[in-house]
Design an enzyme around this catalytic site. Structure first.
Site, PDB file in Angstrom:
ATOM      1  N   THR A 191       0.839  -1.205   0.000  1.00  0.00           N
ATOM      2  CA  THR A 191       0.000   0.000   0.000  1.00  0.00           C
ATOM      3  C   THR A 191       0.868   1.247   0.000  1.00  0.00           C
ATOM      4  O   THR A 191       2.086   1.191   0.190  1.00  0.00           O
ATOM      5  CB  THR A 191      -0.909   0.051   1.238  1.00  0.00           C
ATOM      6  OG1 THR A 191      -0.086   0.279   2.378  1.00  0.00           O
ATOM      7  CG2 THR A 191      -1.689  -1.226   1.411  1.00  0.00           C
ATOM      8  N   CYS A 192       0.200   2.400  -0.167  1.00  0.00           N
ATOM      9  CA  CYS A 192       0.943   3.653  -0.228  1.00  0.00           C
ATOM     10  C   CYS A 192       1.212   4.229   1.150  1.00  0.00           C
ATOM     11  O   CYS A 192       1.793   5.297   1.272  1.00  0.00           O
ATOM     12  CB  CYS A 192       0.189   4.648  -1.099  1.00  0.00           C
ATOM     13  SG  CYS A 192      -1.487   4.856  -0.523  1.00  0.00           S
ATOM     14  N   ASP A 193       0.763   3.540   2.201  1.00  0.00           N
ATOM     15  CA  ASP A 193       0.939   4.111   3.539  1.00  0.00           C
ATOM     16  C   ASP A 193       2.309   3.768   4.110  1.00  0.00           C
ATOM     17  O   ASP A 193       2.829   2.668   3.917  1.00  0.00           O
ATOM     18  CB  ASP A 193      -0.158   3.573   4.464  1.00  0.00           C
ATOM     19  CG  ASP A 193      -0.122   4.272   5.809  1.00  0.00           C
ATOM     20  OD1 ASP A 193       0.596   5.287   5.931  1.00  0.00           O
ATOM     21  OD2 ASP A 193      -0.798   3.810   6.738  1.00  0.00           O
ATOM     22  N   ASN A 250      -6.517   0.380  -0.094  1.00  0.00           N
ATOM     23  CA  ASN A 250      -5.990   0.552  -1.458  1.00  0.00           C
ATOM     24  C   ASN A 250      -6.709  -0.352  -2.463  1.00  0.00           C
ATOM     25  O   ASN A 250      -6.211  -0.594  -3.557  1.00  0.00           O
ATOM     26  CB  ASN A 250      -4.473   0.275  -1.542  1.00  0.00           C
ATOM     27  CG  ASN A 250      -3.646   1.471  -1.084  1.00  0.00           C
ATOM     28  OD1 ASN A 250      -2.530   1.661  -1.537  1.00  0.00           O
ATOM     29  ND2 ASN A 250      -4.183   2.311  -0.219  1.00  0.00           N
TER      30      ASN A 250
END
Ligand SMILES: Cc1ncc(COP(=O)(O)O)c(C=O)c1O
Lengths: 383, 282
Positions: free
Chosen positions: A333-335, A372
């Site tokens: 994910t982008c986190d 996501n």
């Protein structure tokens, strides 16, 4: 979660092992959670052996998967349910509600009705208000009273949120019986991944005394002791001595009056060792002096237990090349919190390499998210 | 060996051997089974509870149909709520003076399954020209129905958890009273008081509000485990349940059918209730 936590890593794999994982990914894609029915059976038999005379009720919440439930049911396992969804899973498999107890201490009335329709008739409560919710069915149901014992060693202390104080149990039992309930016995849950048997032992002894005291006045003797779950697995891979762990618990149980029905609600112990996570390196980057590897599964997916369950899973890479470099394993994910492990020393991995997570059956898929809009790891069942 | 184990009560449970499984529902929301047992014949269970068996269903259905119909004596319009297996309909159809039978069943599938797997229950009654079959929620039906339409209402419901629950509500009894004619009578399935004493208490309270004469009568249906079961009784005329044996015998003779459980003597005696039930509804 602590990605920095000291974590066991296995380097390399036998050719058979490597071929097994690669073949699964070739056939089913990645990421995967691989359930081994044989490992599950082994865990069940091991716990039966460690706790003779105790009826095992698998806590479905740990890994609510039909193959797990079915495999355990074939061995005669019973089930701890805490929601309507878990009962529906049993119903779909044609497993009788008679083989269940409902262990959630706080329930909506609709959930009670759904449980009764599902054939679950034993309910755990820890206070009078919850008991009163069962009043319309007081002649049908059996009740276990949950008592709280704090566990300093458990990774997840569950006696903070639920359970009456030991000194309240007697009044609750007597009032419940006076109100026409079949108060069957006591239950406790010391917390999950409880590595010190002393907590279980103290709780068993305390419940034994409480039951003795209550039975001097109760019109129907309490006859069941439910010792909950919490039995640990060896995440540290440091040779945890299970025989030494279970021996004092066994002794404490043996010291109880021998006409008690004994119940346990294991989740983690049964299912954690039966599941491995298979993830694939989908990208890499050099950041500072550390090599970052991005996997197709992470904290928002199967590794969610690192966050919710405070577990640190043993990892395995299939290569055993030298030299090893400081490395980070991150999720897809982008986190930025989506980091599985830092401070690792890994051989140079390539895109497409597989990373295996071990002991990943309990509270992994169960708590994974769709963040996501990524798909959850596919569950594959092998013998 | 496959065994059906009933899940009604936590502390005790009856078991039936499953000799041949004819049908098992595939939905997750309910679990319906129809199987054969060497002694009981065909057995239908729903969500772990025995609904009906071929061997003893006559007791339940005869008592629930003939007691109100023969007590009334001149019923022309009869309403059956539930009763999807068709056996209540079968018993009502045996009364030649009945002109119209409305049967309201919530689940079409139950009727289809019963026709296929429990054909002896309806014994062709679904073909009776007096039948008006309505597939609908019983509560919605009675709410929408005009007043003073029926002489006898029979509520043949399932266990009061789940869809059957509204059929034990204060609202339901009120609506039933409204759609009954002044000399009408209503009977309900009311469980086994030995195990579920609260059910007679609740029904007395709720049904008692809407009928001048509310009581119970009883019969033992062996596979409704636990001794006698009670049937709720509601009418505005206390004389309806105090008819002499001779009157009932005359009406039965006139109706011209034979029974296997019901007799005028049992009819009268069935209103005698054990002390523990009387105490509960006092
Ligand atoms: C009431 C209850 N029983 C059993 C369990 C299973 O615990 P474990 O997986 O630690 O054995 C839990 C877990 O949260 C629980 O809350």
């Amino acid at each position: 979660m602590n990605p920095q936590a000291k974590r066991p890593v296995r380097y390399g794999a036998t050719p058979e092992e490597a071929a097994f994982y690669r073949d699964l990914v070739a056939r089913h894609g990645s990421p995967l959670l691989v359930v081994s029915r044989e490992a599950l059976r082994r865990q069940y038999q091991s716990l039966q052996h460690q706790l003779p005379g105790v009826s095992l009720y698998y806590a479905i919440k740990a890994f609510p998967h039909p193959a797990v439930v079915e495999t355990l049911a074939e061995l005669g396992c019973h089930f701890d349910v805490a929601s309507e969804g878990e009962l529906e899973l049993l119903r779909a498999l044609r497993i009788s509600g008679r083989k269940t107890i409902h262990t959630h201490p706080v329930k909506k009335v609709d959930q009670i009705k759904a449980a009764l329709r599902g054939g679950s008739t034993t309910f755990v409560v820890d206070n009078l208000d919850e008991l009163k919710k069962l009043t319309p069915w007081r002649h049908r149901v059996g009740v276990l009273l949950r008592v709280a014992f704090r566990s300093p060693s458990a990774a997840v202390d569950l006696s903070r949120k639920f359970g009456c104080l030991p000194e309240q149990a007697k009044a609750l039992a007597l009032e419940g019986q006076a109100a026409g309930f079949q108060v069957r016995g006591l239950s406790f849950h010391v917390g999950s991944q409880s590595t010190d048997p002393a907590t279980h032992v103290a709780a068993i002894e305390a419940c034994g005394r409480l039951i003795g005291e209550i039975n001097r006045e109760a019109r129907h003797p309490l006859a069941t002791l439910d010792i909950g779950g919490g039995f640990p697995v060896d995440y540290a891979q440091a040779g945890f001595d299970f025989d030494a762990y279970f021996a004092p618990i066994r002794e404490a149980l043996a010291a109880l009056t021998d006409d008690l029905h004994l119940i346990a609600e294991p989740g983690r112990y049964l299912v954690a060792p039966a599941v491995r996570a298979v993830s694939t390196v989908i990208g890499k980057a050099r950041r500072g002096d550390r090599q970052w590897y991005y996997l197709d599964d992470g904290i928002y997916g199967s590794y969610s237990g690192q966050l919710f369950d405070h577990a640190v899973y043993p990892l395995q890479v299939l290569r055993d090349d030298r030299p090893r470099h400081p490395a980070v394993l991150a999720g897809p994910t982008c986190d930025s919190i989506d980091v599985i492990a830092e401070g690792l020393e890994l051989p140079e991995l390539e895109e497409g390499d597989l990373v295996i997570g071990h002991l990943m059956g309990a509270y992994t898929a169960a708590t994974s998210t769709r963040f996501n809009s990524l798909n959850a790891a596919k569950v594959v069942v092998v013998e | 060996m496959k065994v059906f184990e009933e899940t009604l009560y936590d502390s005790v449970s009856q078991c039936f051997r499953i000799d041949k499984l004819y049908y098992e529902s595939k939905t997750e929301h309910q679990h319906l089974m129809i199987f054969h047992n060497a002694f009981l014949g065909r057995v239908m269970t729903l969500d772990g509870i025995v609904q009906t068996t071929e061997r003893d269903e006559f007791i339940y259905h005869e008592m629930m149909a003939h007691v109100p119909l023969l007590a009334h004596g001149g019923a022309r319009d009869v309403l059956i709520i539930g009763g999807g297996d068709g056996a209540m309909l079968r018993e009502v159809c045996r009364h030649p003076a009945v002109e119209r039978i409305v049967m309201v069943e919530i689940d079409r599938q139950v009727i289809d399954l019963a026709k296929e797997y429990l054909p002896n229950h309806s014994a062709g009654a679904f073909e009776d020209p007096r039948l008006e079959l309505v597939i609908s929620d019983g509560m919605a039906f009675v709410k929408e129905c005009e007043a003073d339409r029926f002489d006898v209402i029979i509520s043949d419901s399932t266990d009061p958890i789940g869809p059957g629950e509204v059929l034990f509500s204060d609202d339901f009894y009120r609506e039933c009273r409204r759609i009954l004619r002044p000399d009408g009578v209503m009977t309900t399935q009311n469980g086994v008081p030995f195990f579920q004493l609260d059910e007679v208490r609740d029904t007395r309270e709720r049904m008692g509000r809407h009928f001048r004469d509310q009581t119970f009568y009883a019969a033992a249906v062996p596979t409704y485990h636990g001794g006698i079961m009670t049937f709720g009784w509601g009418s505005d005329d206390p004389a309806l349940r105090q008819l002499p044996v001779e009157t009932l015998a005359g009406r039965l003779a006139e109706a011209g059918f034979t029974t296997r459980y019901y007799t005028p003597e049992i009819h009268v005696a069935s209103f005698a209730l054990p002390r523990y039930v009387l105490d509960a509804i006092q």
